[in-house]
Motif scaffolding. Structure first.
Motif, PDB file in Angstrom:
ATOM      1  N   GLY A 141       4.551 -10.495   7.023  1.00 31.29           N
ATOM      2  CA  GLY A 141       5.174 -11.507   6.195  1.00 31.29           C
ATOM      3  C   GLY A 141       4.500 -11.715   4.858  1.00 31.29           C
ATOM      4  O   GLY A 141       5.100 -12.284   3.934  1.00 31.29           O
ATOM      5  N   ASP A 142       3.242 -11.280   4.704  1.00 28.57           N
ATOM      6  CA  ASP A 142       2.564 -11.419   3.417  1.00 28.57           C
ATOM      7  C   ASP A 142       3.291 -10.612   2.343  1.00 28.57           C
ATOM      8  O   ASP A 142       3.709  -9.469   2.575  1.00 28.57           O
ATOM      9  CB  ASP A 142       1.114 -10.931   3.503  1.00 28.57           C
ATOM     10  CG  ASP A 142       0.207 -11.892   4.246  1.00 28.57           C
ATOM     11  OD1 ASP A 142       0.643 -13.030   4.521  1.00 28.57           O
ATOM     12  OD2 ASP A 142      -0.933 -11.504   4.567  1.00 28.57           O
ATOM     13  N   ARG A 143       3.399 -11.198   1.158  1.00 30.64           N
ATOM     14  CA  ARG A 143       3.998 -10.507   0.024  1.00 30.64           C
ATOM     15  C   ARG A 143       2.998 -10.244  -1.097  1.00 30.64           C
ATOM     16  O   ARG A 143       3.337  -9.589  -2.084  1.00 30.64           O
ATOM     17  CB  ARG A 143       5.175 -11.314  -0.527  1.00 30.64           C
ATOM     18  CG  ARG A 143       6.389 -11.354   0.394  1.00 30.64           C
ATOM     19  CD  ARG A 143       7.471 -12.260  -0.153  1.00 30.64           C
ATOM     20  NE  ARG A 143       8.658 -12.241   0.688  1.00 30.64           N
ATOM     21  CZ  ARG A 143       9.719 -11.456   0.483  1.00 30.64           C
ATOM     22  NH1 ARG A 143       9.729 -10.617  -0.533  1.00 30.64           N
ATOM     23  NH2 ARG A 143      10.769 -11.506   1.285  1.00 30.64           N
ATOM     24  N   THR A 144       1.801 -10.772  -0.959  1.00 32.16           N
ATOM     25  CA  THR A 144       0.752 -10.505  -1.940  1.00 32.16           C
ATOM     26  C   THR A 144      -0.459  -9.921  -1.228  1.00 32.16           C
ATOM     27  O   THR A 144      -0.720 -10.229  -0.053  1.00 32.16           O
ATOM     28  CB  THR A 144       0.339 -11.779  -2.693  1.00 32.16           C
ATOM     29  OG1 THR A 144      -0.175 -12.739  -1.757  1.00 32.16           O
ATOM     30  CG2 THR A 144       1.513 -12.372  -3.452  1.00 32.16           C
ATOM     31  N   VAL A 145      -1.187  -9.084  -1.933  1.00 27.18           N
ATOM     32  CA  VAL A 145      -2.400  -8.466  -1.413  1.00 27.18           C
ATOM     33  C   VAL A 145      -3.496  -8.671  -2.447  1.00 27.18           C
ATOM     34  O   VAL A 145      -3.347  -8.275  -3.614  1.00 27.18           O
ATOM     35  CB  VAL A 145      -2.205  -6.963  -1.153  1.00 27.18           C
ATOM     36  CG1 VAL A 145      -3.513  -6.332  -0.674  1.00 27.18           C
ATOM     37  CG2 VAL A 145      -1.094  -6.722  -0.144  1.00 27.18           C
ATOM     38  N   THR A 146      -4.586  -9.299  -2.017  1.00 24.54           N
ATOM     39  CA  THR A 146      -5.749  -9.435  -2.883  1.00 24.54           C
ATOM     40  C   THR A 146      -6.703  -8.295  -2.579  1.00 24.54           C
ATOM     41  O   THR A 146      -7.064  -8.057  -1.419  1.00 24.54           O
ATOM     42  CB  THR A 146      -6.446 -10.786  -2.676  1.00 24.54           C
ATOM     43  OG1 THR A 146      -5.520 -11.832  -2.981  1.00 24.54           O
ATOM     44  CG2 THR A 146      -7.657 -10.916  -3.589  1.00 24.54           C
ATOM     45  N   LEU A 147      -7.116  -7.593  -3.616  1.00 27.77           N
ATOM     46  CA  LEU A 147      -7.946  -6.408  -3.482  1.00 27.77           C
ATOM     47  C   LEU A 147      -9.405  -6.731  -3.761  1.00 27.77           C
ATOM     48  O   LEU A 147      -9.725  -7.780  -4.339  1.00 27.77           O
ATOM     49  CB  LEU A 147      -7.448  -5.328  -4.445  1.00 27.77           C
ATOM     50  CG  LEU A 147      -5.958  -4.965  -4.322  1.00 27.77           C
ATOM     51  CD1 LEU A 147      -5.528  -4.056  -5.465  1.00 27.77           C
ATOM     52  CD2 LEU A 147      -5.680  -4.306  -2.970  1.00 27.77           C
ATOM     53  N   THR A 148     -10.285  -5.833  -3.377  1.00 30.05           N
ATOM     54  CA  THR A 148     -11.715  -6.053  -3.611  1.00 30.05           C
ATOM     55  C   THR A 148     -12.083  -5.895  -5.075  1.00 30.05           C
ATOM     56  O   THR A 148     -13.146  -6.354  -5.498  1.00 30.05           O
ATOM     57  CB  THR A 148     -12.546  -5.078  -2.771  1.00 30.05           C
ATOM     58  OG1 THR A 148     -12.154  -3.737  -3.095  1.00 30.05           O
ATOM     59  CG2 THR A 148     -12.342  -5.324  -1.288  1.00 30.05           C
ATOM     60  N   ALA A 149     -11.237  -5.223  -5.845  1.00 26.20           N
ATOM     61  CA  ALA A 149     -11.498  -5.044  -7.275  1.00 26.20           C
ATOM     62  C   ALA A 149     -10.163  -4.926  -7.993  1.00 26.20           C
ATOM     63  O   ALA A 149      -9.159  -4.506  -7.403  1.00 26.20           O
ATOM     64  CB  ALA A 149     -12.343  -3.792  -7.522  1.00 26.20           C
ATOM     65  N   ALA A 150     -10.150  -5.286  -9.254  1.00 26.30           N
ATOM     66  CA  ALA A 150      -8.934  -5.155 -10.057  1.00 26.30           C
ATOM     67  C   ALA A 150      -8.678  -3.672 -10.312  1.00 26.30           C
ATOM     68  O   ALA A 150      -9.541  -2.976 -10.868  1.00 26.30           O
ATOM     69  CB  ALA A 150      -9.085  -5.899 -11.372  1.00 26.30           C
ATOM     70  N   ARG A 199       5.167  -5.628   7.146  1.00 30.95           N
ATOM     71  CA  ARG A 199       5.732  -5.574   8.495  1.00 30.95           C
ATOM     72  C   ARG A 199       4.656  -5.667   9.570  1.00 30.95           C
ATOM     73  O   ARG A 199       4.882  -6.210  10.644  1.00 30.95           O
ATOM     74  CB  ARG A 199       6.528  -4.286   8.658  1.00 30.95           C
ATOM     75  CG  ARG A 199       7.194  -4.127  10.008  1.00 30.95           C
ATOM     76  CD  ARG A 199       7.995  -2.832  10.063  1.00 30.95           C
ATOM     77  NE  ARG A 199       8.619  -2.642  11.366  1.00 30.95           N
ATOM     78  CZ  ARG A 199       9.309  -1.560  11.717  1.00 30.95           C
ATOM     79  NH1 ARG A 199       9.473  -0.571  10.842  1.00 30.95           N
ATOM     80  NH2 ARG A 199       9.832  -1.462  12.916  1.00 30.95           N
ATOM     81  N   TYR A 200       3.470  -5.136   9.277  1.00 34.20           N
ATOM     82  CA  TYR A 200       2.426  -5.006  10.294  1.00 34.20           C
ATOM     83  C   TYR A 200       1.178  -5.815   9.921  1.00 34.20           C
ATOM     84  O   TYR A 200       0.908  -6.055   8.747  1.00 34.20           O
ATOM     85  CB  TYR A 200       2.022  -3.537  10.450  1.00 34.20           C
ATOM     86  CG  TYR A 200       3.144  -2.625  10.843  1.00 34.20           C
ATOM     87  CD1 TYR A 200       3.717  -2.699  12.113  1.00 34.20           C
ATOM     88  CD2 TYR A 200       3.641  -1.688   9.942  1.00 34.20           C
ATOM     89  CE1 TYR A 200       4.748  -1.847  12.488  1.00 34.20           C
ATOM     90  CE2 TYR A 200       4.677  -0.836  10.299  1.00 34.20           C
ATOM     91  CZ  TYR A 200       5.226  -0.923  11.571  1.00 34.20           C
ATOM     92  OH  TYR A 200       6.259  -0.083  11.927  1.00 34.20           O
ATOM     93  N   PRO A 201       0.370  -6.162  10.930  1.00 34.66           N
ATOM     94  CA  PRO A 201      -0.938  -6.760  10.637  1.00 34.66           C
ATOM     95  C   PRO A 201      -1.924  -5.672  10.213  1.00 34.66           C
ATOM     96  O   PRO A 201      -1.900  -4.556  10.723  1.00 34.66           O
ATOM     97  CB  PRO A 201      -1.348  -7.391  11.966  1.00 34.66           C
ATOM     98  CG  PRO A 201      -0.667  -6.548  13.003  1.00 34.66           C
ATOM     99  CD  PRO A 201       0.636  -6.104  12.394  1.00 34.66           C
TER     100      PRO A 201
END
Length: 732
Positions: free
Chosen positions: A241-250, A297-299
């Motif tokens: 369900g998440d639509r955003t992903v925060t990454l470890t670096a830009a 879709r997945y964890p």
């Protein structure tokens, strides 16, 4: 049946070809007229297609063509180099090499769209073109085939988005350059209308019907797209369900519209743990956060494996603005035998690596399905027997996806660096070169190959039950090669499949550091090598694999594994088949956390030959259900010869399988204990021998003497990077 009796190689897998695209079936070529015949003599010649490939075939092996023939019509070709066409030395050359500057590329040649440069007009989709001067592709074009002769060049206009489509091979003896000036410009070479049944395979030269990109003679290929971070890890667990992903670096260079793949990280007791990829399009990028076009879709949990390792899913960027591709229903290939170094950077290579049909079928979920085999020598990116001429070649930031055959193949070619490359959804071993022809013949070497921060993602075959020893990285024969900071994830396959493999007959000694294997259907590392050479594997991490973290065979060899973390692998941390060949095999400073997945952290298996000891020293074993180390040698082979010294356990330490023979030697000294013991089969200690029964171990013991002083267990301190190694365009 033991592994030594298994048939060599793998059985051919299944293919499910996609539907052809609308432009895959151009109209059939027409007859040859007077105007077409005149084109043969032109500098920018159009070779009329009497069947496209047939006309092209007549020119492919002709090495007598002059480099600067005079065109029949006036040409605006510039025969002289221009100051701005001399790039500097390419960054990232292989260690120990001194790479010369790349060849100059002339962007001032005559325009493809200019009829004055072509006898009879601008070539069309039924024409096979021969270029002997300098041409700039300034418009979309379609041809039946193309030859760029020595001294000639075809350079895509840096400021225009253009596509060249070809139904026949493109053969480069001069220069082919796709190098957009900015990220918003795209260059594409597309092969259409391919019939994979026509492929013959094999050979050193161009083969009629084997449609693809051939770089031969003194040919030079420059694929030089916009630089971007190849992959970055998620900074936190991701939920459905998440639509955003925060990454470890830009990430550098990521754009709206890029296609990304999020790798699986779930534990191996969950359904689909090795195949749960999320593929999405990037809607926006803001610093370290990307917004997707739809929900996950997945964890994708973030995994705390211990030893300083806490990692999230890799987010792979699969988009590039330079593309070489076939179509879903017709795969092409890239074959390089040129005598000079190449520059292949920031390109997306898709629908390459053809397959041929066999007479077999298998019962798939869709019903009876044909089994296919890979076409010999027709790989996605294939450096073929180039030897020292390839030294200084850099392949970086390249994505190969949806390939029907091996992805990156430096076969008999030395000094090539692969940096921040991605293989995604590839059939056959992804990073590979030709193996030994049989189990008694050494593999041909490729020296000084570097895999730096590369990813093998979703490597597979069908039917999967035939995919014996499928691997993401086959670490083959040669001197001075390195695999560092690489990732193998989602490798499918049957027994012996793995993220990384040291294959039979592969006598190479690799520098192997900080590599990661996770969520592979079978093993993290699989060694099936017999050698007296000493191999060192350090700072390796394997988590959530469906088999072993490390499965070590075959008969006798010498390996040192040190400072590594094995977490939550379904079969256990380490399986030991092979005994030592002289120095012995050592596992030192390992953190093996079974995470409740397996009965044992370490287990021995069948030893074909009697050999020197395998030593487990200064390790930490935790999370197992029954015992830290199990001794399970079989009566069909040699007995166990193992030392377990100065290791820490969080439960029962040892288990001697009642079906195993009496060990040759098992010596045990637990960390912090006052002395060592020899482990014997239960009932064989005897009062007269000073032994005692240890029911929890299903064994007996008697005192032993160990010559080495007691030491404290080590805890690894591994620092995996949060993103791919940086890459850059060629300096100009």
């Amino acid at each position: 049946m033991g592994r030594d009796h298994e048939p060599y190689g793998r059985q051919p897998p299944l293919e499910r070809p996609g539907e052809p695209q609308p432009d895959d079936n151009p109209p059939p070529p027409g007859p040859v007229g007077r105007r077409s015949a005149l084109r043969w003599a032109a500098a920018g010649a159009v070779l009329a297609a009497v069947g496209g490939e047939e006309v092209l075939r007549r020119t492919l092996h002709d090495r007598s063509a002059t480099a600067a023939a005079t065109p029949l019509r006036p040409s605006t070709a510039h025969p002289h180099d221009h100051p701005h066409d001399h790039p500097g030395t390419a960054p990232g050359a292989a260690s120990g090499t001194s790479a010369a500057p790349p060849p100059p590329v002339d962007e001032q040649g005559r325009r493809w769209s200019d009829p004055a440069g072509w006898e009879g007009g601008v070539p069309g989709p039924r024409d096979t073109v021969r270029i002997r001067d300098r041409v700039v592709l300034d418009t979309d074009a379609a041809v039946a085939g193309l030859v760029v002769d020595a001294g000639g060049s075809l350079v895509y206009s840096p400021t225009r988005t253009v596509t060249l489509s070809s139904t026949g091979s493109v053969v480069v003896r001069g220069t082919l350059a796709l190098a957009p000036a900015d990220p918003g410009t795209a260059h594409t070479l597309r092969f259409t209308g391919i019939d994979e049944k026509r492929f013959q395979g094999g050979g050193m030269g161009v083969v009629e019907g084997d449609t693809g990109l051939w770089v031969t003679g003194d040919g030079y290929l420059r694929l030089d797209g916009a630089a971007k971070t190849a992959w970055v890890r998620a900074a936190a667990s991701l939920r459905p369900g998440d639509r955003t992903v925060t990454l470890t670096a830009a990430p550098d260079g990521w754009q709206t519209g890029d296609r990304i793949a999020v790798t699986p990280t779930a534990p191996p007791d969950s359904d689909g743990f090795s195949t749960q990829y999320d593929l999405h399009t990037v809607r926006s990028v803001s610093g370290r956060t990307i917004t997707l076009d739809g929900p996950l879709r997945y964890p994708h949990p973030r995994v705390a494996a211990g030893g300083g390792v806490t990692v999230g899913a890799e987010v792979l960027n699969l988009s590039r603005n330079v593309r070489v591709e076939g179509t879903p229903g017709g795969r092409a290939h890239i074959h390089l035998t040129s005598s000079r170094r190449q520059d292949v950077r920031h390109a997306a290579l898709r629908w390459l690596g053809p397959r041929s049909a066999t007479d077999e079928t298998w019962t798939s979920p869709q019903g009876p399905t044909p089994v296919t085999a890979p076409v010999l020598g027709r790989y996605a990116l294939h450096f073929h027997m180039v030897g020292d001429a390839s030294r200084g070649t850099t392949v970086e930031g390249v994505v190969i996806r949806d390939a029907g055959n091996h992805a990156f193949v430096p076969h008999g070619s030395h000094g090539i660096t692969f940096r921040s490359c991605i293989s995604h959804d590839t059939w056959e071993d992804a990073y590979w070169w030709d193996g030994a022809p049989d189990t008694r013949t050494p593999q041909g070497p490729s020296d000084e190959i570097v895999y730096d921060s590369c990813v093998a993602s979703r490597t597979r075959l069908e039917p999967n039950f035939r995919a014996y020893r499928l691997t993401g990285f086959s670490l083959g024969a040669g001197r001075g090669s390195t695999a560092r900071d690489c990732v193998a994830v989602g490798v499918q396959g049957a027994e012996g499949a793995s993220g990384y493999e040291w294959p039979e007959g592969g006598e190479g000694v690799w520098t192997f550091e900080r590599c990661l294997a996770h969520n592979n259907l079978e093993d993290g590392i699989f060694v099936w090598l017999n050698t007296s050479r000493h191999h060192v594997i350090s700072d390796f991490v394997a988590y959530h694999n469906g088999g072993w973290g490390i499965e070590h065979g075959a008969y006798l060899n010498d390996f040192t594994y040190r400072s590594s973390v094995l977490h939550g692998n379904a079969s256990g941390g380490i399986a030991v088949h092979s005994l030592g060949a002289g120095q012995g095999t050592l596992f030192d400073g390992m953190l093996v956390d079974a995470a409740g997945m397996s009965d044992f952290a370490v287990s021995t298996a069948r030893h074909e030959l009697d050999g020197d000891p395998v030593t487990l020293s200064r390790c930490r074993f935790t999370g197992y259900r029954k015992a830290g180390v199990a001794f399970r040698a079989t009566h069909q082979g040699a007995p166990d010869n193992v030392e377990v010294l100065d290791c820490a356990f969080d439960g029962n330490q040892l288990w001697l399988d009642p079906e195993a023979p009496e060990p040759r030697t098992v010596v045990f000294r637990e960390a912090g204990s006052g002395g060592a013991v020899t482990v014997l089969a239960r009932g064989s200690g005897g009062k007269d021998g000073g032994g005692r029964e240890v029911p929890a171990w299903n064994a007996a013991t008697r005192p032993a003497t160990v010559r080495t002083a007691a030491r404290t267990p080590l805890t690894p301190a591994i620092r995996l990077g949060g993103s791919a190694a940086p890459t850059a365009r060629l300096k100009t």
